[in-house]
Design a protein around this motif. Structure first.
Motif, short mmCIF file in Angstrom:
data_model
loop_
_atom_site.label_atom_id
_atom_site.label_comp_id
_atom_site.label_asym_id
_atom_site.label_seq_id
_atom_site.Cartn_x
_atom_site.Cartn_y
_atom_site.Cartn_z
N THR A 1 0.84 -1.19 0.00
CA THR A 1 0.00 0.00 0.00
C THR A 1 0.88 1.25 0.00
OG1 THR A 1 -1.84 1.11 1.10
CG2 THR A 1 -0.31 -0.07 2.53
N ILE A 2 0.31 2.39 0.40
CA ILE A 2 1.05 3.65 0.39
C ILE A 2 1.05 4.27 1.78
CG2 ILE A 2 0.73 4.22 -2.05
CD1 ILE A 2 -1.72 5.88 -1.28
N ASP A 3 2.01 5.17 2.00
CA ASP A 3 2.13 5.76 3.34
C ASP A 3 0.86 6.49 3.78
OD1 ASP A 3 2.65 7.67 1.41
OD2 ASP A 3 4.65 8.20 2.16
N TYR A 4 0.12 7.08 2.82
CA TYR A 4 -1.12 7.77 3.15
C TYR A 4 -2.05 6.84 3.95
CZ TYR A 4 -0.28 10.98 -0.92
OH TYR A 4 0.21 11.86 -1.84
N GLU A 5 -2.15 5.60 3.45
CA GLU A 5 -3.09 4.67 4.08
C GLU A 5 -2.61 4.29 5.49
OE1 GLU A 5 -4.07 1.08 1.89
OE2 GLU A 5 -5.53 0.50 3.40
N LEU A 6 -1.31 4.06 5.62
CA LEU A 6 -0.80 3.70 6.94
C LEU A 6 -1.04 4.81 7.95
CD1 LEU A 6 0.28 1.20 5.66
CD2 LEU A 6 2.56 1.73 6.52
N MET A 7 -0.75 6.05 7.54
CA MET A 7 -0.94 7.18 8.47
C MET A 7 -2.39 7.30 8.91
SD MET A 7 1.08 10.22 6.50
CE MET A 7 2.82 10.11 6.11
N THR A 8 -3.31 7.19 7.92
CA THR A 8 -4.71 7.46 8.24
C THR A 8 -5.37 6.30 8.97
OG1 THR A 8 -5.36 6.70 6.06
CG2 THR A 8 -5.09 9.06 6.31
N ARG A 9 -4.71 5.16 9.00
CA ARG A 9 -5.35 3.99 9.60
C ARG A 9 -4.91 3.72 11.02
NH1 ARG A 9 -7.33 -0.90 6.15
NH2 ARG A 9 -8.68 0.28 4.77
N VAL A 10 -4.00 4.51 11.56
CA VAL A 10 -3.63 4.29 12.97
C VAL A 10 -4.91 4.52 13.78
CG1 VAL A 10 -2.23 5.13 14.88
CG2 VAL A 10 -1.24 4.98 12.58
N SER A 11 -5.30 3.52 14.57
CA SER A 11 -6.66 3.55 15.12
C SER A 11 -6.76 4.43 16.36
CB SER A 11 -7.13 2.13 15.42
OG SER A 11 -6.52 1.67 16.60
N ALA A 12 -8.01 4.66 16.77
CA ALA A 12 -8.28 5.53 17.93
C ALA A 12 -7.71 4.92 19.21
CB ALA A 12 -9.77 5.75 18.05
N ARG A 13 -7.42 3.62 19.20
CA ARG A 13 -6.88 2.97 20.40
C ARG A 13 -5.46 3.43 20.71
NH1 ARG A 13 -7.09 -3.59 20.98
NH2 ARG A 13 -5.22 -3.59 19.70
N VAL A 14 -4.81 4.01 19.72
CA VAL A 14 -3.40 4.42 19.90
C VAL A 14 -3.35 5.89 20.32
CG1 VAL A 14 -1.18 4.69 18.71
CG2 VAL A 14 -2.69 2.79 18.12
N PRO A 15 -2.89 6.19 21.53
CA PRO A 15 -2.82 7.60 21.92
C PRO A 15 -1.82 8.36 21.08
CG PRO A 15 -2.26 6.13 23.76
CD PRO A 15 -2.41 5.28 22.55
N ARG A 16 -2.22 9.59 20.69
CA ARG A 16 -1.29 10.47 19.98
C ARG A 16 -0.62 11.35 21.04
NH1 ARG A 16 -4.45 7.27 16.79
NH2 ARG A 16 -4.49 7.96 14.62
N ILE A 17 0.70 11.34 21.05
CA ILE A 17 1.44 12.15 22.03
C ILE A 17 2.19 13.22 21.23
CG2 ILE A 17 3.12 12.08 23.93
CD1 ILE A 17 0.84 10.11 24.40
N VAL A 18 1.82 14.47 21.41
CA VAL A 18 2.47 15.54 20.65
C VAL A 18 3.75 15.93 21.38
CG1 VAL A 18 2.26 17.92 19.83
CG2 VAL A 18 0.28 16.38 19.76
#
Ligand SMILES: Cc1ncc(COP(=O)(O)O)c(C=O)c1O
Length: 356
Positions: A336-353
């Motif tokens: 696949t492409i990086d776009y798909e990987l980025m957009t598919r990280v699920s809500a279960r994964v906390p984003r830490i800025v």
């Protein structure tokens, strides 16, 4: 202690990438595309980071724009798919959003709004991708009709999208740009053509507004520009075991130990957005050292071969993509492409800025 699976969002990388890309087009303006939760990086966070450098933002649908408004984002927002229902036209006007309209039904909805409740409108043109937009031959009639009706005006921008901008050898892009620019010249309106790959490698596509998406997040890196990855997806080792030569690992027995091996189980799986299609050998990094996938990706776990790493322990950090492992390489391994990987990280994964 909670599971150590996180997406670290590198704010400095996002800001710097945007500045580097925008600097390529000093005679036009650039906006960050933050649809799909800013390609998985968190739209509100990204809008706040880019507040001083991106004068506008683009999203796909009005709900994304309204969520940004609720979070206090005030910059004008371009809604790339325009309205899906009539009521979205008034909503767009009330929330200072610009609708990119691609069919006559959308224009008629706007015409039906009270004049004071009409949003600003841009016009999408199909210059050859055949996905959305008015055919080039119809645009001048549409402009005439809807300018007269007070829906379009001299501030309306003509928008098109390129089908092959990531391929710098494909002559189709030149043809699309040429046809579109000829039309634009006749209409005297501003244009918005370039996405990230076009901004980088098709200078003639740069127009009044460039729409910068994936490269802001460190994707599309086959370029001489220094763009930094904006996301590090990481987890940790939750189990370690010796697997004797000839034994297999995981569902379907797709990996068999060719020697006595050490296998680490890592707390991330396809429910977190790590692609199930990643095959054996897909790269990961353990404490910054290269290692690779061994066995099928499960819903909540993966298994990796760490036989060559003497000092690994439970709790050690594993990078799935980021500074040490290119997201493009993982995407390629998964077909696949990086776009798909980025957009598919699920809500279960906390984003830490993180700022540096
Ligand atoms: C209409 C439109 N413009 C701009 C973009 C941004 O493209 P990129 O992420 O390649 O920069 C997209 C992305 O899908 C898009 O659909």
């Amino acid at each position: 202690m909670s599971r150590q699976t996180q997406a670290i969002i590198h704010a400095d990388a996002i800001i710097q990438n945007f500045k580097v890309l925008a600097a390529l087009a000093p005679h036009s303006q650039s906006m960050a595309v933050i649809k799909a939760d800013a390609y998985g990086h968190g739209a509100v966070n990204v809008a706040r980071m880019l507040k001083h450098v991106s004068p506008r933002f683009a999203v796909a649908i009005i709900e994304e724009a309204i969520a940004l408004r609720h979070a206090g984002i005030t910059a004008p927002i371009i809604v790339l798919e325009g309205a899906h229902q009539r009521k979205e036209c008034e909503m767009a006007a009330a929330h200072n959003c610009i609708l990119v309209t691609h069919n006559e039904q959308q224009l008629s909805w706007i015409k039906a709004c009270a004049v004071a409740e009409r949003p600003q409108v841009w016009l999408k043109v199909d210059s050859g991708m055949h996905r959305l937009g008015f055919s080039i031959d119809d645009v001048e009639d549409i402009l005439h009709k809807y300018k007269h009706a007070g829906v379009l005006n001299d501030n309306s921008v003509l928008v098109t999208h390129l089908a092959c901008a990531d391929d710098n050898e494909n002559p189709f892009t030149e043809r699309q740009i040429e046809r579109f620019m000829q039309l634009a010249k006749r209409t005297h309106l501003g244009v918005s053509v370039a996405n990230s790959p076009a901004t980088i490698q098709w200078p003639e596509s740069r127009g009044c507004w460039n729409r910068l998406g994936v490269a802001v997040y460190g994707g599309f890196r086959e370029t001489s520009l220094s763009l930094a990855p904006a996301m590090t997806l990481r987890s940790s080792i939750i189990a370690l075991r010796q697997v004797p030569k000839g034994e297999s690992v995981g569902y379907g027995q797709t990996w068999t130990a060719q020697q006595n091996s050490k296998i680490a189980t890592v707390g991330i799986g396809y429910a977190d957005g790590y692609p199930r299609h990643c095959p054996n050998g897909t790269p990961v990094a353990v404490n910054g050292q290269p290692a690779s996938l061994a066995g099928r990706v499960s819903m909540d776990m993966i298994t990796i071969d760490v036989t060559h790493l003497p000092n690994v322990a439970i709790g050690d950090s594993v990078e799935l993509w980021g500074e040490n492992v290119s997201i493009g390489e993982v995407a390629e391994a998964a077909g696949t492409i990086d776009y798909e990987l980025m957009t598919r990280v699920s809500a279960r994964v906390p984003r830490i800025v993180k700022y540096k």
